[in-house]
Design a protein around this motif. Sequence first.
Motif, PDB file in Angstrom:
ATOM      1  N   ALA A 146      34.783  42.540  36.705  1.00  0.00           N
ATOM      2  CA  ALA A 146      35.696  43.625  37.060  1.00  0.00           C
ATOM      3  C   ALA A 146      35.955  43.639  38.570  1.00  0.00           C
ATOM      4  CB  ALA A 146      35.117  44.968  36.608  1.00  0.00           C
ATOM      5  N   CYS A 147      34.912  43.381  39.373  1.00  0.00           N
ATOM      6  CA  CYS A 147      35.103  43.303  40.824  1.00  0.00           C
ATOM      7  C   CYS A 147      36.045  42.143  41.182  1.00  0.00           C
ATOM      8  CB  CYS A 147      33.765  43.113  41.536  1.00  0.00           C
ATOM      9  SG  CYS A 147      32.707  44.586  41.555  1.00  0.00           S
ATOM     10  N   ALA A 148      35.888  41.023  40.481  1.00  0.00           N
ATOM     11  CA  ALA A 148      36.698  39.836  40.776  1.00  0.00           C
ATOM     12  C   ALA A 148      38.163  40.033  40.411  1.00  0.00           C
ATOM     13  CB  ALA A 148      36.137  38.626  40.034  1.00  0.00           C
ATOM     14  N   THR A 149      38.421  40.865  39.407  1.00  0.00           N
ATOM     15  CA  THR A 149      39.794  41.014  38.910  1.00  0.00           C
ATOM     16  C   THR A 149      40.418  42.344  39.315  1.00  0.00           C
ATOM     17  OG1 THR A 149      38.909  41.834  36.815  1.00  0.00           O
ATOM     18  CG2 THR A 149      39.416  39.494  36.926  1.00  0.00           C
ATOM     19  N   ALA A 150      39.742  43.086  40.206  1.00  0.00           N
ATOM     20  CA  ALA A 150      40.304  44.371  40.660  1.00  0.00           C
ATOM     21  C   ALA A 150      41.692  44.144  41.247  1.00  0.00           C
ATOM     22  CB  ALA A 150      39.380  45.010  41.689  1.00  0.00           C
ATOM     23  N   SER A 151      42.601  45.071  40.975  1.00  0.00           N
ATOM     24  CA  SER A 151      44.015  44.867  41.331  1.00  0.00           C
ATOM     25  C   SER A 151      44.227  44.627  42.824  1.00  0.00           C
ATOM     26  CB  SER A 151      44.847  46.068  40.870  1.00  0.00           C
ATOM     27  OG  SER A 151      44.309  47.253  41.430  1.00  0.00           O
ATOM     28  N   ASP A 152      43.419  45.265  43.681  1.00  0.00           N
ATOM     29  CA  ASP A 152      43.622  45.089  45.120  1.00  0.00           C
ATOM     30  C   ASP A 152      43.184  43.707  45.603  1.00  0.00           C
ATOM     31  OD1 ASP A 152      40.977  45.695  44.580  1.00  0.00           O
ATOM     32  OD2 ASP A 152      40.618  46.630  46.521  1.00  0.00           O
ATOM     33  N   ARG A 153      42.562  42.920  44.710  1.00  0.00           N
ATOM     34  CA  ARG A 153      42.104  41.601  45.139  1.00  0.00           C
ATOM     35  C   ARG A 153      42.933  40.474  44.550  1.00  0.00           C
ATOM     36  NH1 ARG A 153      37.097  44.099  43.895  1.00  0.00           N
ATOM     37  NH2 ARG A 153      36.455  45.201  45.760  1.00  0.00           N
ATOM     38  N   ARG A 154      43.734  40.798  43.530  1.00  0.00           N
ATOM     39  CA  ARG A 154      44.461  39.724  42.854  1.00  0.00           C
ATOM     40  C   ARG A 154      45.426  39.019  43.802  1.00  0.00           C
ATOM     41  NH1 ARG A 154      45.639  43.236  38.177  1.00  0.00           N
ATOM     42  NH2 ARG A 154      43.657  43.307  37.099  1.00  0.00           N
ATOM     43  N   GLN A 183      45.333  38.583  47.151  1.00  0.00           N
ATOM     44  CA  GLN A 183      44.773  37.692  48.177  1.00  0.00           C
ATOM     45  C   GLN A 183      43.828  36.640  47.599  1.00  0.00           C
ATOM     46  OE1 GLN A 183      43.739  41.323  48.926  1.00  0.00           O
ATOM     47  NE2 GLN A 183      41.609  41.178  49.485  1.00  0.00           N
ATOM     48  N   GLY A 184      43.607  36.681  46.285  1.00  0.00           N
ATOM     49  CA  GLY A 184      42.681  35.714  45.700  1.00  0.00           C
ATOM     50  C   GLY A 184      41.262  36.210  45.872  1.00  0.00           C
ATOM     51  N   THR A 185      40.489  36.192  44.807  1.00  0.00           N
ATOM     52  CA  THR A 185      39.147  36.749  44.889  1.00  0.00           C
ATOM     53  C   THR A 185      38.179  35.753  45.499  1.00  0.00           C
ATOM     54  OG1 THR A 185      37.334  37.738  43.649  1.00  0.00           O
ATOM     55  CG2 THR A 185      38.521  35.954  42.580  1.00  0.00           C
ATOM     56  N   TRP A 186      37.133  36.298  46.155  1.00  0.00           N
ATOM     57  CA  TRP A 186      36.051  35.438  46.642  1.00  0.00           C
ATOM     58  C   TRP A 186      34.936  35.318  45.608  1.00  0.00           C
ATOM     59  CZ3 TRP A 186      31.631  38.344  46.895  1.00  0.00           C
ATOM     60  CH2 TRP A 186      31.801  39.741  46.976  1.00  0.00           C
ATOM     61  N   ILE A 187      35.075  36.077  44.492  1.00  0.00           N
ATOM     62  CA  ILE A 187      34.048  35.957  43.445  1.00  0.00           C
ATOM     63  C   ILE A 187      34.479  34.822  42.519  1.00  0.00           C
ATOM     64  CG2 ILE A 187      32.767  37.154  41.631  1.00  0.00           C
ATOM     65  CD1 ILE A 187      33.459  39.802  43.078  1.00  0.00           C
ATOM     66  N   THR A 188      34.201  33.612  42.959  1.00  0.00           N
ATOM     67  CA  THR A 188      34.580  32.412  42.213  1.00  0.00           C
ATOM     68  C   THR A 188      33.681  32.268  40.985  1.00  0.00           C
ATOM     69  OG1 THR A 188      33.010  31.062  43.435  1.00  0.00           O
ATOM     70  CG2 THR A 188      35.211  31.287  44.400  1.00  0.00           C
ATOM     71  N   PRO A 189      34.055  31.418  40.020  1.00  0.00           N
ATOM     72  CA  PRO A 189      33.170  31.195  38.872  1.00  0.00           C
ATOM     73  C   PRO A 189      31.761  30.748  39.304  1.00  0.00           C
ATOM     74  CG  PRO A 189      35.339  30.276  38.437  1.00  0.00           C
ATOM     75  CD  PRO A 189      35.355  30.730  39.869  1.00  0.00           C
ATOM     76  N   GLU A 190      31.710  29.955  40.369  1.00  0.00           N
ATOM     77  CA  GLU A 190      30.418  29.490  40.897  1.00  0.00           C
ATOM     78  C   GLU A 190      29.585  30.671  41.410  1.00  0.00           C
ATOM     79  OE1 GLU A 190      28.942  26.121  44.145  1.00  0.00           O
ATOM     80  OE2 GLU A 190      30.863  27.122  44.452  1.00  0.00           O
ATOM     81  N   MET A 191      30.234  31.599  42.138  1.00  0.00           N
ATOM     82  CA  MET A 191      29.551  32.793  42.623  1.00  0.00           C
ATOM     83  C   MET A 191      29.081  33.644  41.439  1.00  0.00           C
ATOM     84  SD  MET A 191      29.421  33.425  46.060  1.00  0.00           S
ATOM     85  CE  MET A 191      30.048  34.883  46.867  1.00  0.00           C
ATOM     86  N   HIS A 192      29.957  33.792  40.451  1.00  0.00           N
ATOM     87  CA  HIS A 192      29.627  34.601  39.274  1.00  0.00           C
ATOM     88  C   HIS A 192      28.349  34.073  38.615  1.00  0.00           C
ATOM     89  CE1 HIS A 192      30.062  36.624  35.400  1.00  0.00           C
ATOM     90  NE2 HIS A 192      30.971  37.414  35.965  1.00  0.00           N
ATOM     91  N   ARG A 193      28.308  32.765  38.370  1.00  0.00           N
ATOM     92  CA  ARG A 193      27.125  32.157  37.739  1.00  0.00           C
ATOM     93  C   ARG A 193      25.876  32.366  38.587  1.00  0.00           C
ATOM     94  NH1 ARG A 193      30.833  28.161  36.464  1.00  0.00           N
ATOM     95  NH2 ARG A 193      30.264  26.925  38.295  1.00  0.00           N
ATOM     96  N   ALA A 194      26.023  32.192  39.901  1.00  0.00           N
ATOM     97  CA  ALA A 194      24.874  32.264  40.803  1.00  0.00           C
ATOM     98  C   ALA A 194      24.251  33.659  40.810  1.00  0.00           C
ATOM     99  CB  ALA A 194      25.290  31.857  42.209  1.00  0.00           C
ATOM    100  N   TYR A 195      25.097  34.686  40.815  1.00  0.00           N
ATOM    101  CA  TYR A 195      24.552  36.047  40.899  1.00  0.00           C
ATOM    102  C   TYR A 195      24.052  36.544  39.541  1.00  0.00           C
ATOM    103  CZ  TYR A 195      25.808  36.383  45.770  1.00  0.00           C
ATOM    104  OH  TYR A 195      25.871  36.170  47.130  1.00  0.00           O
TER     105      TYR A 195
END
Length: 229
Positions: free
Chosen positions: A100-108, A110-122
């Motif tokens: 939800a943080c990655a897909t929040a409308s205010d981030r779409r 500029q492109g999110t920094w929560i990449t799939p790699e970040m998602h897996r890591a956290y």
Amino acid sequence: SAMVVFRLVVDPLFPAPELAEPDGLLAVGGDLSPVRLLAAYAQGIFPWYTEGDPLLWWSPAPRLVLLPSEFHLPRRLRRTIDAGRFTVTADTAFASVMTACATASDRREQGTWITPEMHRAYVRLHELGYAHAIECWREGELAGGLYGVCLDRMFFGESMFTRVTDASKVALAALVDQALRLGIGAIDCQMTTAHLLRFGARELDRPAFEARLDEFIDHCRRQRKWRRP
């Protein structure tokens, strides 16, 4: 025969945080393994980059920090919490909060920094007991929330989102409540926003921030999943 046990050096080396660029950029490269992430956070360093870029590590100064004892809960928000419009949980939907943080409308845009790699890591850090989420629900739907990394008595806020007015603020109040109950001494907010200043967060210079790290991080013990009372 006796077993020989080798002590592994688990701290990947980072440059000293005070060597960071004026914007906070400290290092490039490496990976998002749990060992490297924990070593970074223990020194107040965090990864932040966009998809397709190299992995970037940051240690900005000054640093916005919220001390739970200094949290300012506005009257209107207290009324919202007391009215029970939201149900608040902890560590029941960590991966969903990240998504939800990655897909929040205010981030779409500029492109999110929560990449799939970040998602897996956290999510992996969460499974190991070092990352936690606060979830805010409205009528069974995820309405807002936040997540971050907790090392001993220091919580590093990573991101928050809201889909319903006030849901992320209710989650922040719940995080502070959780911090007070668990003896967490400081919440790192990373970047300064007027929004967080209104809640009582304040900027610390590098020596003051590092003093908090020394005070509140001890052994980086694994934690149980968080629970709400």
